[in-house]
Design a protein around this motif. Structure first.
Motif, short mmCIF file in Angstrom:
data_model
loop_
_atom_site.label_atom_id
_atom_site.label_comp_id
_atom_site.label_asym_id
_atom_site.label_seq_id
_atom_site.Cartn_x
_atom_site.Cartn_y
_atom_site.Cartn_z
N PRO A 1 0.72 -1.47 -0.18
CA PRO A 1 0.39 0.26 0.49
C PRO A 1 0.55 1.66 0.08
CG PRO A 1 -1.23 -1.37 1.74
CD PRO A 1 0.21 -1.92 1.37
N SER A 2 2.33 1.08 0.72
CA SER A 2 3.05 2.41 0.57
C SER A 2 3.59 2.99 -0.59
CB SER A 2 3.32 2.65 1.86
OG SER A 2 4.89 1.14 1.89
N ILE B 1 -8.77 8.74 7.89
CA ILE B 1 -8.20 8.28 9.27
C ILE B 1 -7.81 6.55 8.62
CG2 ILE B 1 -7.74 6.82 11.51
CD1 ILE B 1 -9.18 9.90 12.33
N PHE B 2 -9.13 6.00 8.13
CA PHE B 2 -8.60 4.54 7.96
C PHE B 2 -7.16 3.57 6.84
CE2 PHE B 2 -9.98 0.24 4.84
CZ PHE B 2 -9.68 -0.44 5.72
N VAL B 3 -8.08 5.31 5.30
CA VAL B 3 -6.70 4.66 4.27
C VAL B 3 -5.42 5.65 4.38
CG1 VAL B 3 -6.80 6.07 2.23
CG2 VAL B 3 -8.85 5.88 2.49
N ASN B 4 -5.36 6.32 5.70
CA ASN B 4 -3.83 6.97 5.82
C ASN B 4 -2.75 5.51 6.45
OD1 ASN B 4 -2.05 8.13 8.12
ND2 ASN B 4 -1.98 9.76 5.75
N ALA C 1 1.15 2.51 7.91
CA ALA C 1 1.15 2.14 9.10
C ALA C 1 2.32 0.40 8.54
CB ALA C 1 0.18 1.06 9.69
N GLY C 2 1.41 -0.35 7.48
CA GLY C 2 2.78 -0.70 6.33
C GLY C 2 4.36 -0.69 6.60
N TYR C 3 4.86 0.78 6.45
CA TYR C 3 6.27 1.07 6.51
C TYR C 3 6.69 1.44 7.53
CZ TYR C 3 9.71 4.13 4.77
OH TYR C 3 11.12 4.81 4.80
N SER C 4 5.64 1.94 8.99
CA SER C 4 6.30 2.33 9.76
C SER C 4 6.92 0.73 11.03
CB SER C 4 5.43 3.10 10.68
OG SER C 4 5.18 4.21 9.68
N SER C 5 5.57 -0.30 10.53
CA SER C 5 5.55 -1.05 10.85
C SER C 5 7.31 -2.13 10.98
CB SER C 5 4.81 -1.92 10.79
OG SER C 5 4.84 -3.00 9.46
N ILE C 6 8.17 -2.03 9.64
CA ILE C 6 9.51 -2.50 9.48
C ILE C 6 10.20 -1.58 10.24
CG2 ILE C 6 11.16 -3.00 7.57
CD1 ILE C 6 8.42 -4.25 7.02
N VAL D 1 -8.52 11.93 -2.82
CA VAL D 1 -9.52 10.68 -2.39
C VAL D 1 -9.87 11.51 -2.18
CG1 VAL D 1 -9.41 9.61 -0.38
CG2 VAL D 1 -7.35 9.39 -1.04
N PRO D 2 -10.67 12.36 -1.55
CA PRO D 2 -12.35 12.44 -2.01
C PRO D 2 -12.35 13.11 -3.51
CG PRO D 2 -10.85 13.71 -0.02
CD PRO D 2 -10.06 12.97 -0.48
N MET D 3 -11.84 13.28 -3.75
CA MET D 3 -12.64 13.75 -5.43
C MET D 3 -12.70 15.34 -5.19
SD MET D 3 -12.03 11.06 -7.15
CE MET D 3 -11.98 9.54 -7.73
#
Length: 306
Positions: free
Chosen positions: A119-120, A168-171, A176-181, A243-245
């Motif tokens: 996703p990132s 908040i969900f999209v962000n 979150a995956g990148y930070s988790s590394i 994202v909100p177009m």
């Protein structure tokens, strides 16, 4: 003798200076030289006269942000969204990192690492169309599901009340995956002997996470949080605009300092005003980092940045 010793040390460290030079030049050219453009924020920019010879404006360009009736709204949105991002992303990133650290198969670790990193790497434009595919009024997956259940469709792109949760969900999904590394690397750096000793004492997996992993992640969490606070007055422009177009009905929920300045720049073409807003954001971000670092130093000095 002092000068000879100094030259001797420089000569000995010369290979290291050569290694550092590319990075130093990059920072100089990319980060420090452009800072001279800060002068635009204090001038009535006239391209015919040039930046240096344009008329001085003093602080009048900064009045744009503070005199507008939307100043409180965009400042509130920017701060609250970023605060929510920090809390949610940090929590989810640590959870993902702990789950990855519990995997024993290297193949599974690589697969799941790749999955959370994808996703990132996706462009925010593509993300905006993925979100649209889910939330579209007629063909969206969510409304299709609601229709199949016999419920009324939701017009997501005209009702702002849903968007704080969506953004908040999209962000979180994207970052979150990148930070988790980073947190995973910190967990893997913990002495495994501590876990083995705890296991001998009868500690369960949850107790090892609670009493060893989480306390030893504190310094990493504080450092990452302090770095995030430095950009708390900035917002992900693509997230709030693409994202909100750019829906006008969602302005109250999606308008931040960055998107407001961009819209103002498109409509007014005032570069000086935009520069003033960027200076304001930078100064406030710097002040918040200093305050957060001061508080950290006061209560946990070993974890402060400086």
């Amino acid at each position: 003798m002092g000068k000879k010793k100094t030259w001797k040390n420089i000569k000995r460290a010369f290979p290291l200076y050569i290694m550092v030079a590319p990075g130093f030049l990059y920072l100089l050219i990319n980060n420090y030289v452009p800072m001279t453009g800060i002068i635009i924020a204090f001038k009535h920019l006239n391209f015919a006269k040039g930046i240096l010879h344009s008329d001085w404006a003093g602080l009048s360009n900064f009045k744009y942000l503070f005199k507008t009736p939307d100043a409180a709204l965009i400042t509130r949105n920017t701060l609250l969204y970023n605060f929510a991002f920090i809390v949610v992303n940090t929590t989810v990133s640590i959870l993902i990192a702990i789950l990855l650290s519990e995997l024993r198969s290297k193949t599974k670790v690589k697969i799941f690492q790749s999955a959370v990193l994808i996703p990132s790497l996706i462009s925010i434009i593509i993300v905006s169309y993925l979100v649209y595919a889910f939330l579209s009024g007629r063909t969206g997956f969510v409304n299709g599901l609601l229709t199949s259940l016999g419920k009324e469709n939701i017009s997501f792109y005209t009702e702002s009340k849903y968007w704080p949760f969506i953004l908040i969900f999209v962000n979180c999904w994207k970052g979150a995956g990148y930070s988790s590394i980073i947190y995973l690397a910190a967990i893997l750096g913990i002495d495994q002997g501590m876990y083995e000793a705890a296991e001998i004492d009868g500690a369960t997996r949850w107790h090892k996470i609670k009493c060893i992993t989480l306390p030893l992640l504190k310094s990493t969490v504080i450092t990452m949080t302090l770095l995030s606070i430095g950009r708390i007055f900035y917002s992900d422009f693509g997230l709030f605009y693409q994202v909100p177009m750019n829906s006008g009905a969602l302005i109250n929920a999606t308008n931040t300092i960055d998107t407001y300045v961009y819209r103002g720049l498109i409509e007014l073409g005032d570069i000086s005003m935009s520069s003033a807003a960027c200076v304001y954001q930078s100064l406030m971000g710097f002040a918040l980092v200093m305050i957060a670092n001061w508080l950290t130093k006061r209560y946990s000095s070993e974890n402060a940045l400086f």
